[in-house]
Each structure stands twice: as structure tokens, then as C-alpha cells.
Design a protein around this motif. Structure first.
Motif, mmCIF file in Angstrom:
data_model
loop_
_atom_site.group_PDB
_atom_site.id
_atom_site.type_symbol
_atom_site.label_atom_id
_atom_site.label_comp_id
_atom_site.label_asym_id
_atom_site.label_seq_id
_atom_site.Cartn_x
_atom_site.Cartn_y
_atom_site.Cartn_z
ATOM 1 N N ASP A 33 -11.390 -11.441 -6.194
ATOM 2 C CA ASP A 33 -11.416 -10.241 -5.347
ATOM 3 C C ASP A 33 -10.062 -9.528 -5.381
ATOM 4 O OD1 ASP A 33 -14.025 -10.738 -4.616
ATOM 5 O OD2 ASP A 33 -13.502 -11.741 -2.732
ATOM 6 N N ARG A 34 -8.975 -10.302 -5.471
ATOM 7 C CA ARG A 34 -7.652 -9.691 -5.546
ATOM 8 C C ARG A 34 -7.464 -8.962 -6.881
ATOM 9 N NH1 ARG A 34 -6.228 -7.972 -1.834
ATOM 10 N NH2 ARG A 34 -4.060 -7.869 -2.526
ATOM 11 N N ILE A 35 -8.040 -9.505 -7.943
ATOM 12 C CA ILE A 35 -8.003 -8.807 -9.233
ATOM 13 C C ILE A 35 -8.751 -7.481 -9.134
ATOM 14 C CG2 ILE A 35 -8.719 -8.889 -11.653
ATOM 15 C CD1 ILE A 35 -8.357 -11.941 -11.525
ATOM 16 N N ASP A 36 -9.940 -7.521 -8.505
ATOM 17 C CA ASP A 36 -10.725 -6.291 -8.329
ATOM 18 C C ASP A 36 -9.940 -5.245 -7.536
ATOM 19 O OD1 ASP A 36 -12.804 -7.468 -9.686
ATOM 20 O OD2 ASP A 36 -13.933 -8.020 -7.890
ATOM 21 N N ALA A 37 -9.253 -5.680 -6.489
ATOM 22 C CA ALA A 37 -8.474 -4.755 -5.667
ATOM 23 C C ALA A 37 -7.343 -4.135 -6.484
ATOM 24 C CB ALA A 37 -7.908 -5.482 -4.446
ATOM 25 N N SER A 38 -6.711 -4.936 -7.337
ATOM 26 C CA SER A 38 -5.617 -4.406 -8.165
ATOM 27 C C SER A 38 -6.139 -3.389 -9.172
ATOM 28 C CB SER A 38 -4.885 -5.543 -8.892
ATOM 29 O OG SER A 38 -5.638 -6.034 -9.984
ATOM 30 N N ILE A 39 -7.333 -3.626 -9.687
ATOM 31 C CA ILE A 39 -7.922 -2.687 -10.654
ATOM 32 C C ILE A 39 -8.189 -1.335 -9.995
ATOM 33 C CG2 ILE A 39 -9.984 -2.223 -12.048
ATOM 34 C CD1 ILE A 39 -10.017 -5.230 -12.726
ATOM 35 N N LYS A 40 -8.596 -1.349 -8.743
ATOM 36 C CA LYS A 40 -8.810 -0.088 -8.016
ATOM 37 C C LYS A 40 -7.491 0.677 -7.859
ATOM 38 C CE LYS A 40 -12.899 -1.620 -5.460
ATOM 39 N NZ LYS A 40 -13.461 -1.966 -4.119
ATOM 40 N N THR A 41 -6.412 -0.058 -7.585
ATOM 41 C CA THR A 41 -5.087 0.568 -7.509
ATOM 42 C C THR A 41 -4.697 1.155 -8.861
ATOM 43 O OG1 THR A 41 -4.329 -0.887 -5.734
ATOM 44 C CG2 THR A 41 -2.633 0.140 -7.095
ATOM 45 N N LEU A 42 -4.914 0.389 -9.922
ATOM 46 C CA LEU A 42 -4.568 0.851 -11.262
ATOM 47 C C LEU A 42 -5.354 2.096 -11.649
ATOM 48 C CD1 LEU A 42 -4.412 -2.593 -13.107
ATOM 49 C CD2 LEU A 42 -2.485 -1.116 -12.522
ATOM 50 N N GLU A 43 -6.618 2.138 -11.256
ATOM 51 C CA GLU A 43 -7.442 3.303 -11.575
ATOM 52 C C GLU A 43 -6.875 4.565 -10.939
ATOM 53 O OE1 GLU A 43 -11.253 1.997 -10.234
ATOM 54 O OE2 GLU A 43 -11.780 1.062 -12.162
ATOM 55 N N LYS A 44 -6.335 4.432 -9.729
ATOM 56 C CA LYS A 44 -5.718 5.587 -9.068
ATOM 57 C C LYS A 44 -4.472 6.029 -9.826
ATOM 58 C CE LYS A 44 -7.379 4.372 -4.436
ATOM 59 N NZ LYS A 44 -6.987 3.910 -3.067
ATOM 60 N N TRP A 45 -3.665 5.063 -10.239
ATOM 61 C CA TRP A 45 -2.459 5.408 -10.998
ATOM 62 C C TRP A 45 -2.821 6.075 -12.328
ATOM 63 C CZ3 TRP A 45 0.626 0.147 -10.422
ATOM 64 C CH2 TRP A 45 1.065 0.035 -9.093
ATOM 65 N N VAL A 46 -3.789 5.491 -13.005
ATOM 66 C CA VAL A 46 -4.188 6.005 -14.314
ATOM 67 C C VAL A 46 -4.766 7.414 -14.198
ATOM 68 C CG1 VAL A 46 -5.871 5.696 -16.177
ATOM 69 C CG2 VAL A 46 -4.526 3.744 -15.367
ATOM 70 N N ASN A 47 -5.570 7.642 -13.167
ATOM 71 C CA ASN A 47 -6.194 8.955 -12.990
ATOM 72 C C ASN A 47 -5.187 10.033 -12.617
ATOM 73 O OD1 ASN A 47 -8.762 8.013 -13.614
ATOM 74 N ND2 ASN A 47 -9.242 7.504 -11.483
ATOM 75 N N SER A 48 -4.092 9.632 -11.972
ATOM 76 C CA SER A 48 -3.086 10.616 -11.565
ATOM 77 C C SER A 48 -2.108 10.926 -12.694
ATOM 78 C CB SER A 48 -2.311 10.115 -10.338
ATOM 79 O OG SER A 48 -1.506 9.000 -10.687
ATOM 80 N N ASN A 49 -2.106 10.086 -13.713
ATOM 81 C CA ASN A 49 -1.177 10.283 -14.825
ATOM 82 C C ASN A 49 -1.805 9.696 -16.085
ATOM 83 O OD1 ASN A 49 0.988 10.362 -16.622
ATOM 84 N ND2 ASN A 49 2.482 10.017 -15.006
ATOM 85 N N LYS A 50 -2.511 10.500 -16.832
ATOM 86 C CA LYS A 50 -3.308 10.001 -17.949
ATOM 87 C C LYS A 50 -2.501 9.742 -19.215
ATOM 88 C CE LYS A 50 -7.552 12.153 -16.246
ATOM 89 N NZ LYS A 50 -8.122 10.867 -15.797
ATOM 90 N N GLU A 108 0.816 -1.219 0.000
ATOM 91 C CA GLU A 108 0.000 0.000 0.000
ATOM 92 C C GLU A 108 0.846 1.263 0.000
ATOM 93 O OE1 GLU A 108 -3.108 0.280 -0.603
ATOM 94 O OE2 GLU A 108 -3.353 -1.898 -0.744
ATOM 95 N N THR A 109 2.019 1.206 0.613
ATOM 96 C CA THR A 109 2.907 2.377 0.616
ATOM 97 C C THR A 109 3.353 2.706 -0.801
ATOM 98 O OG1 THR A 109 3.681 1.734 2.814
ATOM 99 C CG2 THR A 109 4.970 3.386 1.643
ATOM 100 N N PHE A 110 3.734 1.679 -1.552
ATOM 101 C CA PHE A 110 4.109 1.861 -2.950
ATOM 102 C C PHE A 110 2.921 2.376 -3.756
ATOM 103 C CE2 PHE A 110 4.527 0.533 -7.334
ATOM 104 C CZ PHE A 110 5.864 0.705 -7.644
ATOM 105 N N ALA A 111 1.761 1.723 -3.590
ATOM 106 C CA ALA A 111 0.569 2.088 -4.360
ATOM 107 C C ALA A 111 0.185 3.542 -4.128
ATOM 108 C CB ALA A 111 -0.588 1.161 -3.999
ATOM 109 N N SER A 112 0.249 3.974 -2.881
ATOM 110 C CA SER A 112 -0.106 5.350 -2.535
ATOM 111 C C SER A 112 0.889 6.341 -3.122
ATOM 112 C CB SER A 112 -0.171 5.502 -1.017
ATOM 113 O OG SER A 112 -0.449 6.836 -0.648
ATOM 114 N N CYS A 113 2.166 6.012 -3.022
ATOM 115 C CA CYS A 113 3.214 6.898 -3.534
ATOM 116 C C CYS A 113 3.076 7.108 -5.036
ATOM 117 C CB CYS A 113 4.582 6.325 -3.201
ATOM 118 S SG CYS A 113 5.967 7.325 -3.781
ATOM 119 N N LEU A 114 2.794 6.034 -5.765
ATOM 120 C CA LEU A 114 2.700 6.129 -7.222
ATOM 121 C C LEU A 114 1.394 6.759 -7.687
ATOM 122 C CD1 LEU A 114 4.891 5.187 -9.309
ATOM 123 C CD2 LEU A 114 5.240 4.389 -6.968
ATOM 124 N N SER A 115 0.476 7.027 -6.759
ATOM 125 C CA SER A 115 -0.759 7.735 -7.090
ATOM 126 C C SER A 115 -0.572 9.243 -7.057
ATOM 127 C CB SER A 115 -1.879 7.336 -6.114
ATOM 128 O OG SER A 115 -2.153 5.951 -6.206
#
Length: 477
Positions: A257-274, A221-228
Motif C-alpha cells: 500500500d505504501r508503494i501504491d501511495a508513492s506511485i500516486k505522488t510520482l504521477e503528480k510530479w510526472v504530470n506537472s513536469n513531463k 506531504e508538504t514536500f510532495a505538494s510543493c514539487l507538484s
């Protein structure tokens, strides 16, 4: 055109490789996620195995029992090894008991440690190619894992405090090592267990894996948050690691469910850098539910999807193309595999598909795709050169090695497959371009295909598909 002339033409086509490699230093950044692990490689002879069995008083009758494919005891580990040794096959068994993992760590050892996991392999490759700021995700990044990253300032990750640092220098003190023991053995070697003698029919390997985090697609989560953070700049996201999931996981959650969770992470990355290209490397996903979910819920969201021959067939089997899948199994050639690519193209509506098969790389993309056919061709040729360098030298850990194969000729195997593909897609056309230029365009799609450089006696094939897919895309400038 004779084969000699065709080879001369493709040698000229491949002259773009040095310039393409130089262009990779202009890429702002790349995320490689999600799986990195430690491959502990060791070669054991029959006598070595017999000695281990004797020294540690392993119950030899239990080793010969069947119907167990996970490792909960010392006997289980030797049972899997003996099965692969006696049949000359490769299998991977999971270590479910932590104490057995620690016992193996203390007593089995290794000949060498190497980077494992597509995410880790891609990160090293991208960094040595000169991409600025390669951000690599690690479910666990202790000292042993960190040591396997190249000592390069552009290869970075996130420490426990949320600070971006060189990956090799990060040592998250509480992280456990995620080890895949790769135990190799040789054809013709002999072993005697409980009075029964066995001879190994084929050189192969047994993999004993302790990787409780990557097997549940754990996301740091630390990595995921930083890259957002919008201040982090990257042009590409390369995804892998989903193939390790099963629908029913050890922590009682569901793989979907783990795939769904990863997609939510990806959406944050994508939205922060289009301004990015999102690529999914399919890999060999054994769980059918996971494979279908990935196609329906992730492949439909990415810009690019990569696979080899076997993985393409696996995809066909879950999109109700059983007859074509069977045809591809019986005749694994460019014509049948391209027919399969077209079916996947229609099913997923993914803008870009890439197949890496023996001797030939094929990209099928929508007319509107953000990378032109010529750029894709140049990226694929660079990938072929670097993949050949890896096979021929055993490692591509320094920039100077990357172009080792740039003056080698393309393979006859690849040219034959390209000719067959040309006969299919250009059957009704008076203009034949695929054999000479590697590109065919019509009103439905752009097709790019190249014959590749094959090394007769490769020193390594580990991580070859990941190298090919990532460089083909990222090197397309």
C-alpha cells in the motif's frame, strides 16, 4: 591488442570526464527521494563493550540468549552487537522501543555523524557536481539531519511552511532524528561475557536502527505538494528507499500500500513536469513480496533501473529465473550477469537497465532511449572517475576533489570482465567494438560497458552504488 594498449585506449576514452562534469551545471533540477537518515558511526573494542555492560548493569545471561533479532531492551542491543562481534558478520536490527532509542542516544554516543540513506547521499553528490536545484525529500529534517547536507545553495528542500530553502538551513522543529547506529569492531579483538571469552574472526559492523518513518516509506506531504507545482523545474527524479519496506508494517498497514501511495505522488510530479527521466535504484530489498511488487508495479513505469550483482540475483529469484540466479551466485561474472540483465529487460520492459559490478559497469537500453549510447558511455566514465575519487579520498564534498582519479588507469579486473562480455555478445560478429569503444548495438538493444578504476585500499565504500548509478545517468549529456 595487448593489455597495455587497451589501458592506453581507455585512458583516452576517459578524457571526456572533465567536460561531462562541466555539463552537469546545465541541468535544471533533480528530485532525490525518498530516504535520508543519520548514520552515527562508532568503533567499539571488546573492552569498551565490556565496560558498557558493567556500567549499565546489563544482564549478561540475557545477552547470550538467542532467537531475537529486534531491539526492545538494552540487552537486545548488546545481544545483536555480541552476535556480530563473535561471528564477524554484519546485521541490522530495528529498535522498536522509543525509550531504548533514547537510552542509546544518551549513553552510546558516536565518533562521527554522516549522511545516510540513498536519497540523502545522492542529493549531496548531485549538488557538489553542480546540478541546479537538487530537491531532497526528507521524512524528517531536524537540526541534526540538516547539518549533514552540504552547505551549497543548489541543495534545497521544503520547510514546514511549504517554502523551498537551502536544506542545511531547514530545521523542522517537530521532526525526530532517524538514526542508524553503525557500531564497528576489529578482527582479532576479544571480549568476555558471562565468563565466556570470544575472539572476533573478521572486522565488521552491527547496525542498530531507529527509523520509524523511512521504514514505512513516509512521504512528507508538504514536500510532495510543493514539487507538484508546475513552476518547479527538474530533469530527473532519482528514487530509492523502498528496500526498507516490509509487507507487514509496524503501523498495521501493508508495504505494498505504501508503494501504491508513492506511485500516486510520482504521477503528480510526472504530470506537472513531463520533461524528465525517472530512475529507480533497486537496492537490497529483503522482503520478497515487496521486491516482486516493485518489479511489477514500479519498475515497469520508470525510465531507468539500477542494481548491483546481488540485487540483480534477487530480482531473478522473483521472476522465476531460479536456475540463472543460482548460476550467477556460483559464478558471479559479466557473462552470467548480462544474461540476467536480458531476462529483467524482457520482464519489465524498462527502457534502461544499469548494473554496477566489481570492476565493470554495464548499461542495457532500448534503441529508442532518450540518451544515446555515447552519452551513456560518457556518463558512466564520469561516474567511475568520481566513485574512485570517493574511494581514494574518503569524501567528495568539494568540486575540486571530483576529478581526483581522472588520470588513473582502468583495472585489470574490469578489462577481463569486458573481454568475457565481448566474447559473448560479439561471438557472431566480424566487427569487434566493445573492448575499444565500450559500445555494441544491434537491432534489439544498445549495450554500453566500461572497465572501471579500482582503488587498492579504499577509505570508504559507503554509498558507492548510489553515487555510480546517479552520476552515470545524470552525467550522460
Amino acid at each position: 591488442m595487448m593489455t597495455k594498449e587497451i589501458k592506453k585506449q581507455w585512458l583516452q576514452n576517459y578524457k571526456t570526464a572533465p567536460d561531462q562534469l562541466a555539463k552537469m551545471s546545465k541541468i535544471n533540477g533533480l528530485i532525490s527521494a525518498f530516504n535520508a537518515n543519520i548514520d552515527a558511526v562508532i568503533k567499539l573494542s571488546g573492552k569498551d563493550i565490556e565496560k558498557l555492560i558493567h556500567d549499565f548493569k546489563i544482564d549478561q545471561k540475557q545477552i547470550l540468549s538467542k532467537n531475537i533479532t529486534t531491539i526492545n531492551t538494552k540487552e537486545d542491543a548488546f545481544r545483536g552487537l555480541l552476535k556480530c562481534f563473535t561471528k564477524g558478520i554484519a546485521e541490522e536490527w530495528l529498535i522498536e522501543d522509543k525509550e531504548i532509542f533514547q537510552w542509546l542516544q544518551n549513553n552510546l554516543g558516536y565518533d562521527k555523524l554522516q549522511m545516510g540513506g540513498q536519497g540523502g547521499i545522492v542529493a549531496n553528490v548531485m549538488a557538489v557536481c553542480g546540478v541546479n536545484n537538487v530537491f531532497v525529500h526528507c521524512a524528517s529534517l531536524g537540526e541534526e539531519q540538516a547539518s549533514l547536507f552540504l552547505d551549497l545553495p543548489n541543495l534545497v528542500s521544503v520547510d514546514e511552511n511549504g517554502t523551498v530553502n537551502k536544506a542545511k538551513n531547514i530545521k523542522r522543529s517537530n521532526d525526530i532524528p532517524l538514526i542508524h547506529w553503525i557500531i564497528e569492531f576489529d578482527k582479532g579483538d576479544k571480549i568476555t561475557v558471562d565468563g565466556t571469552a570470544f575472539t572476533c574472526p573478521k572486522s565488521n559492523r552491527f547496525i542498530a536502527t531507529y527509523d520509524p518513518l523511512n521504514f514505512i516509506l513516509h512521504i512528507d506531504e508538504t514536500f510532495a505538494s510543493c514539487l507538484s507545482n508546475e513552476s518547479i523545474n527538474y530533469d530527473y527524479i532519482i528514487l530509492s528507499g523502498y528496500q526498507m519496506l516490509q509487507q507487514e508494517l509496524s503501523d498495521k498497514t501493508l508495504g505494498t500500500d505504501r508503494i501504491d501511495a508513492s506511485i500516486k505522488t510520482l504521477e503528480k510530479w510526472v504530470n506537472s513536469n513531463k520533461n524528465h527521466v525517472l530512475h529507480l535504484e533497486m537496492a537490497s530489498t529483503q522482503d520478497v513480496i515487496i521486491r516482486k511488487n516493485l518489479l511489477d508495479n514500479l519498475a515497469t513505469k520508470v525510465d531507468s533501473l539500477g542494481f548491483n550483482e546481488r540485487e540483480l540475483i534477487d530480482i531473478l529469484e522473483v521472476i522465476s529465473e531460479d536456475d540463472l540466479a543460482k548460476e550467477c551466485i556460483e559464478n558471479t561474472n559479466s557473462v552470467n550477469l548480462f544474461k540476467g540483465m536480458q531476462k529483467i529487460f524482457e520482464y519489465t520492459n524498462c527502457p534502461r537497465l544499469q548494473l554496477h559490478m566489481f570492476g565493470l559497469y554495464v548499461t542495457l537500453q532500448q534503441k529508442s532511449f532518450k540518451v544515446t549510447p555515447k552519452q551513456n558511455l560518457d556518463g558512466m566514465q564520469l561516474a567511475a572517475v568520481i566513485a574512485a575519487a570517493k574511494a581514494g579520498t574518503g569524501a567528495i564534498d568539494d568540486y575540486e576533489t571530483l576529478l581526483w582519479a581522472k588520470d588513473l588507469e582502468v583495472s585489470d579486473v574490469g578489462l577481463n570482465e569486458l573481454q568475457a562480455l565481448s566474447n559473448l555478445v560479439e561471438a557472431d560478429s566480424d566487427i569487434k567494438t566493445l573492448m575499444k569503444t565500450g559500445i555494441v548495438s544491434n537491432d534489439k538493444y544498445d549495450l554500453i560497458a566500461i572497465p572501471t578504476i579500482l582503488i587498492d585500499k579504499p577509505k570508504t565504500l559507503v554509498g558507492m552504488g548510489d553515487t555510480i548509478s546517479s552520476i552515470s545517468l545524470v552525467g550522460a549529456r
